[in-house]
Design an enzyme around this catalytic site. Structure first.
Site, mmCIF file in Angstrom:
data_model
loop_
_atom_site.group_PDB
_atom_site.id
_atom_site.type_symbol
_atom_site.label_atom_id
_atom_site.label_comp_id
_atom_site.label_asym_id
_atom_site.label_seq_id
_atom_site.Cartn_x
_atom_site.Cartn_y
_atom_site.Cartn_z
ATOM 1 N N HIS A 267 0.599 -1.088 0.142
ATOM 2 C CA HIS A 267 0.161 0.249 0.609
ATOM 3 C C HIS A 267 0.939 1.087 -0.352
ATOM 4 C CE1 HIS A 267 -3.069 3.004 1.144
ATOM 5 N NE2 HIS A 267 -4.223 2.083 0.533
ATOM 6 N N ASP A 324 -8.052 -5.052 -0.653
ATOM 7 C CA ASP A 324 -8.451 -6.219 -1.832
ATOM 8 C C ASP A 324 -7.595 -7.104 -2.410
ATOM 9 O OD1 ASP A 324 -7.304 -3.311 -3.967
ATOM 10 O OD2 ASP A 324 -10.052 -3.989 -3.639
HETATM 11 C C1 SDX Z 1 -6.002 0.256 -3.504
HETATM 12 O O1 SDX Z 1 -4.196 4.740 -1.571
HETATM 13 C C2 SDX Z 1 -5.579 3.583 -1.640
HETATM 14 O O2 SDX Z 1 -5.595 4.389 -0.184
HETATM 15 C C3 SDX Z 1 -5.904 2.681 -2.421
HETATM 16 C C4 SDX Z 1 -7.103 2.285 -1.904
HETATM 17 C C5 SDX Z 1 -7.680 2.856 -1.182
HETATM 18 O O3 SDX Z 1 -8.844 2.519 -0.431
HETATM 19 O O4 SDX Z 1 -8.492 3.929 -2.004
HETATM 20 O O5 SDX Z 1 -6.200 1.134 -0.516
HETATM 21 C C6 SDX Z 1 -7.285 0.790 -2.429
HETATM 22 O O6 SDX Z 1 -5.857 0.951 -3.993
HETATM 23 C C7 SDX Z 1 -5.506 -0.034 -2.739
HETATM 24 C C8 SDX Z 1 -3.906 -1.427 -3.346
HETATM 25 C C9 SDX Z 1 -4.147 -2.383 -4.206
HETATM 26 N N1 SDX Z 1 -3.424 -2.394 -5.213
HETATM 27 C C10 SDX Z 1 -2.547 -3.749 -5.745
HETATM 28 O O7 SDX Z 1 -3.395 -4.885 -3.952
HETATM 29 C C11 SDX Z 1 -1.818 -4.436 -6.247
HETATM 30 C C12 SDX Z 1 -0.472 -5.209 -5.659
HETATM 31 N N2 SDX Z 1 0.153 -3.661 -4.968
HETATM 32 C C13 SDX Z 1 1.207 -2.844 -5.460
HETATM 33 O O8 SDX Z 1 1.148 -2.741 -6.554
HETATM 34 C C14 SDX Z 1 2.017 -2.193 -4.629
HETATM 35 O O9 SDX Z 1 2.329 -2.144 -3.111
HETATM 36 C C15 SDX Z 1 1.246 -0.659 -4.730
HETATM 37 C C16 SDX Z 1 0.476 -0.086 -5.640
HETATM 38 C C17 SDX Z 1 -0.383 -0.573 -4.022
HETATM 39 C C18 SDX Z 1 1.666 0.604 -3.882
HETATM 40 O O10 SDX Z 1 3.102 0.844 -5.440
HETATM 41 P P1 SDX Z 1 4.345 1.419 -4.896
HETATM 42 O O11 SDX Z 1 3.722 2.904 -4.088
HETATM 43 O O12 SDX Z 1 5.145 1.209 -5.254
HETATM 44 O O13 SDX Z 1 4.741 0.391 -3.501
HETATM 45 P P2 SDX Z 1 6.091 0.552 -2.538
HETATM 46 O O14 SDX Z 1 6.609 1.798 -2.647
HETATM 47 O O15 SDX Z 1 5.651 0.871 -0.941
HETATM 48 O O16 SDX Z 1 6.739 -0.486 -2.678
HETATM 49 C C19 SDX Z 1 8.271 -0.647 -2.016
HETATM 50 C C20 SDX Z 1 9.075 -1.963 -2.505
HETATM 51 C C21 SDX Z 1 9.352 -1.517 -4.274
HETATM 52 O O17 SDX Z 1 10.297 -2.365 -4.300
HETATM 53 P P3 SDX Z 1 11.529 -2.028 -3.850
HETATM 54 O O18 SDX Z 1 12.031 -0.937 -5.352
HETATM 55 O O19 SDX Z 1 11.587 -1.337 -2.636
HETATM 56 O O20 SDX Z 1 12.569 -3.059 -4.418
HETATM 57 O O21 SDX Z 1 8.350 -2.661 -2.661
HETATM 58 C C22 SDX Z 1 7.074 -3.676 -3.814
HETATM 59 C C23 SDX Z 1 8.228 -2.901 -4.799
HETATM 60 O O22 SDX Z 1 8.134 -3.241 -5.950
HETATM 61 N N3 SDX Z 1 6.170 -4.080 -3.669
HETATM 62 C C24 SDX Z 1 5.905 -5.266 -4.220
HETATM 63 C C25 SDX Z 1 4.572 -4.828 -3.711
HETATM 64 N N4 SDX Z 1 3.768 -3.673 -3.419
HETATM 65 C C26 SDX Z 1 5.483 -3.003 -3.142
HETATM 66 N N5 SDX Z 1 6.688 -6.165 -4.243
HETATM 67 C C27 SDX Z 1 5.811 -7.486 -4.453
HETATM 68 N N6 SDX Z 1 4.032 -7.245 -4.218
HETATM 69 C C28 SDX Z 1 3.469 -6.396 -4.353
HETATM 70 N N7 SDX Z 1 2.199 -6.490 -4.177
#
Ligand code: SDX
Length: 388
Positions: A267, A324
């Protein structure tokens, strides 16, 4: 200042804004709507009451809630032209595309909403009209895909029961309606998420409310945002078909060469448990037991969560299940088809989007115009094509 981003009163151009609606603490996993903890609202309130609270800032009296529900019921029908637009879509269309188009098309049938000023009349009508009409839109398109004609809304039913009544023939199961109502409460608003910010950006130009909400629908569609609930079910199904090897999918999610991410995990704000995920996970057990459903995907989800939360990659990055991760399992148990899960997110988030649109207009916020840090070429002279 080189590279620094200055604050700009109003829509702070670092991509944030001021609001009184929802409070989030990502470190502590706290979520409150107008100061009320989400846990209390999920336990004791109902979706219509929470929608009223978000939109008006206070919990309604019994009379205010009755009037609110009456107005929603009175709006739970569509102009014939909008019904035809929905009907023109092929059954294979994604419900989010249908919703974005149908919501935007309302501007053609309610010219009074095109007034660039968000008058009291528009603000008072927007919430109940759209909450009434969006549930009808969704049910009409779903029934079309099932080769069935639309049903009429039943003003005697509460919001969630009427939605289920519009979707499916026959008696509405109270447990099912209550589970849906809780899910809608949990999705109702969430501060400046991608789609709410989109509603604000479009609303800040004084485009009409239908255009702003339709823009929010398109932003929510993305797999990284609301589209994740559908992607989680597809991922769990893939793991099931693959013999339930969680570790393989966790390794895939960690592989930077592989675009796959663990859907429903991580998140932008929560670096702790998403409080909504905790409530939904508990609700999964309750509703599946009540409906006497054994869903292997729930066990796979729990197993995946357990392994991921012990994995150093996820622990180091504070990646936890988000709203989700479990919601799709409940939608599935309630009989909602997978391709409508994200549309269910729209139904829940609608009052939050409308509350933020109203707040933005009442605050007289300036047009959204974020700035950038320019990383392109420095000045250079044009060269005629013969010299290139
Ligand atoms: C919603 O914003 C909101 O409030 C949204 C929401 C709402 O109610 O409106 O809460 C609803 O959209 C929830 C999120 C739903 N999406 C997913 O579940 C998709 C999977 N999640 C990821 O794509 C990701 O976690 C995001 C999109 C939610 C956040 O993306 P970010 O901001 O790029 O994640 P981050 O900066 O926290 O990542 C830090 C690290 C990164 O790796 P490094 O660069 O440190 O090596 O964590 C990794 C990311 O690549 N990472 C993941 C991951 N999520 C983050 N790696 C693997 N699987 C994941 N799900």
């Amino acid at each position: 200042q080189t590279g620094a981003i200055t604050l700009d009163i109003g829509f702070v151009n670092t991509g944030s804004c001021t609001s009184k609606i929802t409070f989030l603490d990502g470190e502590k996993g706290i979520l409150r709507y107008r100061g009320y903890p989400i846990e209390q609202l999920a336990e004791s309130s109902n979706f219509a009451e929470v929608s009223y609270l978000l939109y008006n800032g206070e919990l309604p009296t019994a009379a205010q809630l009755e009037a609110f529900n009456k107005d929603i019921a009175a709006s739970s029908k569509l102009p014939g032209g909008v019904e035809k637009i929905i009907d023109q879509f092929p059954g294979s269309a994604h419900p989010m595309g249908v919703l974005a188009a149908a919501i935007s098309s309302l501007s053609g049938f309610y010219p009074e909403f095109l007034n660039p000023e968000a008058t009291e009349e528009i603000k008072n009508k927007a919430i109940t009209q759209m909450m009434g009409q969006v549930k009808v839109m969704m049910a009409q398109f779903y029934r079309k895909t099932m080769g069935k004609s639309p049903l009429a809304s039943n003003a005697k039913l509460d919001y969630s029961s009427d939605f289920l009544n519009l979707m499916f023939d026959g008696e509405v199961d109270k447990d099912v309606a209550d589970a849906l109502d809780t899910l809608l409460i949990l999705h109702a608003d969430h501060e400046q998420n991608c789609s709410a910010s989109t509603v604000r950006v479009v609303g800040s130009s004084h485009a009409n409310v239908f255009a702003s909400i339709a823009a929010g629908v398109t932003a929510l569609w993305g797999q990284l945002h609301g589209g994740a609930n559908q992607a989680v079910l597809e991922m769990l199904e893939e793991i099931r078909k693959d013999g339930g090897d969680y570790q393989k999918f966790i390794e895939k999610a960690k592989d930077k060469e592989d675009p796959f991410r663990l859907m429903g995990f991580g998140h932008r704000v929560y670096k702790n448990f998403d409080p909504r995920a905790k409530i939904i996970k508990k609700a999964c057990d309750t509703i599946l037991e009540k409906l006497d459903i054994q869903d292997p995907l729930l066990d796979i989800a729990k197993g995946l969560e357990e392994v991921a939360l012990k994995d150093e990659y996820f622990v180091k990055r504070n990646l936890y299940p988000n709203v989700d991760f479990y919601s799709g399992i409940i939608y599935k148990a309630l009989g909602i088809p997978t391709n409508m899960f994200t549309a269910m997110f729209v139904l829940g988030r609608l009052p939050g989007w409308l509350s933020q649109w109203k707040e933005l207009r009442e605050d007289g916020a300036r047009i959204s115009r974020p700035r950038q840090v320019y990383m392109g070429e420095t000045e250079r002279d044009y060269t005629p094509v013969i010299k290139r």
